[in-house]
Design a protein around this motif. Structure first.
Motif, PDB file in Angstrom:
ATOM      1  N   ALA A 218       0.836  -1.210   0.000  1.00 17.08           N
ATOM      2  CA  ALA A 218       0.000   0.000   0.000  1.00 17.08           C
ATOM      3  C   ALA A 218       0.870   1.260   0.000  1.00 17.08           C
ATOM      4  N   ALA A 219       1.919   1.270   0.790  1.00 22.59           N
ATOM      5  CA  ALA A 219       2.813   2.433   0.828  1.00 22.59           C
ATOM      6  C   ALA A 219       3.467   2.643  -0.539  1.00 22.59           C
ATOM      7  N   LEU A 220       3.978   1.580  -1.110  1.00 27.05           N
ATOM      8  CA  LEU A 220       4.660   1.676  -2.405  1.00 27.05           C
ATOM      9  C   LEU A 220       3.696   2.104  -3.514  1.00 27.05           C
ATOM     10  N   GLU A 221       2.489   1.577  -3.487  1.00 25.83           N
ATOM     11  CA  GLU A 221       1.486   1.988  -4.482  1.00 25.83           C
ATOM     12  C   GLU A 221       1.154   3.471  -4.359  1.00 25.83           C
ATOM     13  N   ALA A 222       1.216   3.994  -3.146  1.00 23.48           N
ATOM     14  CA  ALA A 222       0.937   5.403  -2.909  1.00 23.48           C
ATOM     15  C   ALA A 222       2.158   6.284  -3.193  1.00 23.48           C
ATOM     16  N   GLY A 223       3.258   5.649  -3.613  1.00 26.84           N
ATOM     17  CA  GLY A 223       4.454   6.410  -3.938  1.00 26.84           C
ATOM     18  C   GLY A 223       5.345   6.710  -2.753  1.00 26.84           C
ATOM     19  N   ARG A 224       5.114   6.006  -1.651  1.00 27.59           N
ATOM     20  CA  ARG A 224       5.921   6.220  -0.443  1.00 27.59           C
ATOM     21  C   ARG A 224       6.802   4.999  -0.189  1.00 27.59           C
ATOM     22  N   LEU A 225       7.974   5.247   0.385  1.00 29.68           N
ATOM     23  CA  LEU A 225       8.830   4.142   0.783  1.00 29.68           C
ATOM     24  C   LEU A 225       8.191   3.396   1.949  1.00 29.68           C
ATOM     25  N   ALA A 226       8.334   2.096   1.962  1.00 27.78           N
ATOM     26  CA  ALA A 226       7.807   1.273   3.050  1.00 27.78           C
ATOM     27  C   ALA A 226       8.840   1.242   4.168  1.00 27.78           C
ATOM     28  N   THR A 227       8.379   1.482   5.368  1.00 31.86           N
ATOM     29  CA  THR A 227       9.277   1.453   6.524  1.00 31.86           C
ATOM     30  C   THR A 227       8.962   0.214   7.352  1.00 31.86           C
ATOM     31  N   ASP A 228       9.861  -0.146   8.209  1.00 27.78           N
ATOM     32  CA  ASP A 228       9.668  -1.287   9.104  1.00 27.78           C
ATOM     33  C   ASP A 228       9.363  -2.580   8.355  1.00 27.78           C
ATOM     34  N   VAL A 229      10.107  -2.838   7.304  1.00 25.87           N
ATOM     35  CA  VAL A 229       9.938  -4.095   6.565  1.00 25.87           C
ATOM     36  C   VAL A 229      10.591  -5.203   7.382  1.00 25.87           C
TER      37      VAL A 229
ATOM     38  N   PRO B 156      12.398   2.208  -4.684  1.00 25.10           N
ATOM     39  CA  PRO B 156      12.123   3.220  -5.718  1.00 25.10           C
ATOM     40  C   PRO B 156      11.710   2.583  -7.056  1.00 25.10           C
ATOM     41  N   TYR B 157      12.349   1.482  -7.388  1.00 26.67           N
ATOM     42  CA  TYR B 157      11.963   0.760  -8.613  1.00 26.67           C
ATOM     43  C   TYR B 157      10.527   0.240  -8.493  1.00 26.67           C
ATOM     44  N   LEU B 158      10.187  -0.363  -7.357  1.00 26.04           N
ATOM     45  CA  LEU B 158       8.831  -0.882  -7.170  1.00 26.04           C
ATOM     46  C   LEU B 158       7.800   0.235  -7.296  1.00 26.04           C
ATOM     47  N   ILE B 159       8.073   1.377  -6.709  1.00 25.37           N
ATOM     48  CA  ILE B 159       7.146   2.507  -6.819  1.00 25.37           C
ATOM     49  C   ILE B 159       6.914   2.841  -8.288  1.00 25.37           C
ATOM     50  N   SER B 160       7.972   2.876  -9.051  1.00 29.18           N
ATOM     51  CA  SER B 160       7.861   3.174 -10.488  1.00 29.18           C
ATOM     52  C   SER B 160       7.102   2.071 -11.224  1.00 29.18           C
ATOM     53  N   TRP B 161       7.436   0.837 -10.952  1.00 27.57           N
ATOM     54  CA  TRP B 161       6.827  -0.314 -11.621  1.00 27.57           C
ATOM     55  C   TRP B 161       5.335  -0.417 -11.310  1.00 27.57           C
ATOM     56  N   PHE B 162       4.959  -0.161 -10.076  1.00 34.87           N
ATOM     57  CA  PHE B 162       3.568  -0.289  -9.646  1.00 34.87           C
ATOM     58  C   PHE B 162       2.643   0.705 -10.340  1.00 34.87           C
ATOM     59  N   ARG B 163       3.183   1.758 -10.924  1.00 36.29           N
ATOM     60  CA  ARG B 163       2.354   2.777 -11.584  1.00 36.29           C
ATOM     61  C   ARG B 163       1.757   2.311 -12.907  1.00 36.29           C
ATOM     62  N   HIS B 164       2.280   1.221 -13.444  1.00 33.60           N
ATOM     63  CA  HIS B 164       1.890   0.806 -14.796  1.00 33.60           C
ATOM     64  C   HIS B 164       0.914  -0.358 -14.793  1.00 33.60           C
ATOM     65  N   THR B 165      -0.071  -0.262 -15.660  1.00 36.00           N
ATOM     66  CA  THR B 165      -1.012  -1.351 -15.896  1.00 36.00           C
ATOM     67  C   THR B 165      -0.757  -1.850 -17.316  1.00 36.00           C
ATOM     68  N   PRO B 166      -0.124  -3.016 -17.455  1.00 36.63           N
ATOM     69  CA  PRO B 166       0.240  -3.486 -18.785  1.00 36.63           C
ATOM     70  C   PRO B 166      -0.931  -3.561 -19.771  1.00 36.63           C
ATOM     71  N   ALA B 167      -2.105  -3.939 -19.309  1.00 37.08           N
ATOM     72  CA  ALA B 167      -3.247  -4.000 -20.235  1.00 37.08           C
ATOM     73  C   ALA B 167      -3.568  -2.620 -20.800  1.00 37.08           C
ATOM     74  N   ASP B 168      -3.455  -1.590 -19.981  1.00 35.26           N
ATOM     75  CA  ASP B 168      -3.685  -0.231 -20.482  1.00 35.26           C
ATOM     76  C   ASP B 168      -2.597   0.184 -21.473  1.00 35.26           C
ATOM     77  N   SER B 169      -1.381  -0.191 -21.171  1.00 32.67           N
ATOM     78  CA  SER B 169      -0.260   0.174 -22.042  1.00 32.67           C
ATOM     79  C   SER B 169      -0.331  -0.545 -23.385  1.00 32.67           C
ATOM     80  N   ILE B 170      -0.641  -1.830 -23.360  1.00 36.72           N
ATOM     81  CA  ILE B 170      -0.674  -2.574 -24.619  1.00 36.72           C
ATOM     82  C   ILE B 170      -1.811  -2.087 -25.519  1.00 36.72           C
ATOM     83  N   ALA B 171      -2.838  -1.539 -24.925  1.00 37.47           N
ATOM     84  CA  ALA B 171      -3.950  -0.997 -25.715  1.00 37.47           C
ATOM     85  C   ALA B 171      -3.481   0.151 -26.600  1.00 37.47           C
TER      86      ALA B 171
END
Length: 182
Positions: A58-69, A83-98
């Motif tokens: 949830a933190a990463l999807e919101a663009g925040r670093l996750a603490t206390d992992v 930081p990579y996960l935050i970037s990756w989570f922003r994309h929906t491949p089905a939307d992109s392939i469209a």
């Protein structure tokens, strides 16, 4: 441009920006990566660890670093990869392939335990011009392995297993057709 699994999303994003002749998704997800991780982890973690994983997602999807992992989740959510996960989570491949306007092929094994046939079908539905190749008996690491969980897990670390027989011919046929002079 060819991408496998997570690399299929990266390859797709590159294919939308670069002058490539064609795009191939092999075992690529249709949903955002966070949804894929949730699906893959569902029922596999003890309740407390599942809650901590969900908090990190949830933190990463919101663009925040996750603490206390917790240490048990560090392989997935270590600080260096967040930081990579935050970037990756922003994309929906089905939307992109469209949005893709190049020849494309979606390849999916029918014994893949990580990314299922539903993902391939969703990518194809999002971009009807894509071809869909379902490889019978192919798992996520592109090997001919039955759906048996023990054999699936063993196949991931067995370099002696060959690629699924139908994979290379499907790729070669598509690439030849997509790059043939018109």
């Amino acid at each position: 441009m060819v991408g496998h699994s997570e690399g299929a999303t990266i390859g797709l994003l590159a294919a939308l920006r670069a002058p490539v002749a064609a795009y191939v998704s092999i075992a690529g997800p249709a949903q955002p990566a966070a949804a894929v991780l949730r699906r893959q982890l569902a029922g596999r973690l003890p309740p407390e660890l599942a809650a901590q994983s969900e908090a990190a997602l949830a933190a990463l999807e919101a663009g925040r670093l996750a603490t206390d992992v917790p240490p048990a989740l560090m392989a997935l959510y270590r600080p260096s990869v967040q930081p990579y996960l935050i970037s990756w989570f922003r994309h929906t491949p089905a939307d992109s392939i469209a949005r893709l306007q190049r020849p494309c092929l979606v390849v999916q094994g029918d014994t893949d335990i990580q990314v299922g046939l539903a993902d391939a079908q969703a990518l194809k539905a999002a971009q009807p011009a894509c071809e869909l190749a379902v490889i019978a008996g192919m798992n996520h690491v592109l090997k001919a392995v039955p759906a048996d969980p023990a054999r699936q897990i063993a196949s991931y670390g067995d370099p002696t297993l060959p690629l699924a027989d139908a994979l290379a011919p499907a790729l070669l046929r598509f690439v030849a057709a997509a790059t043939a002079p018109r």
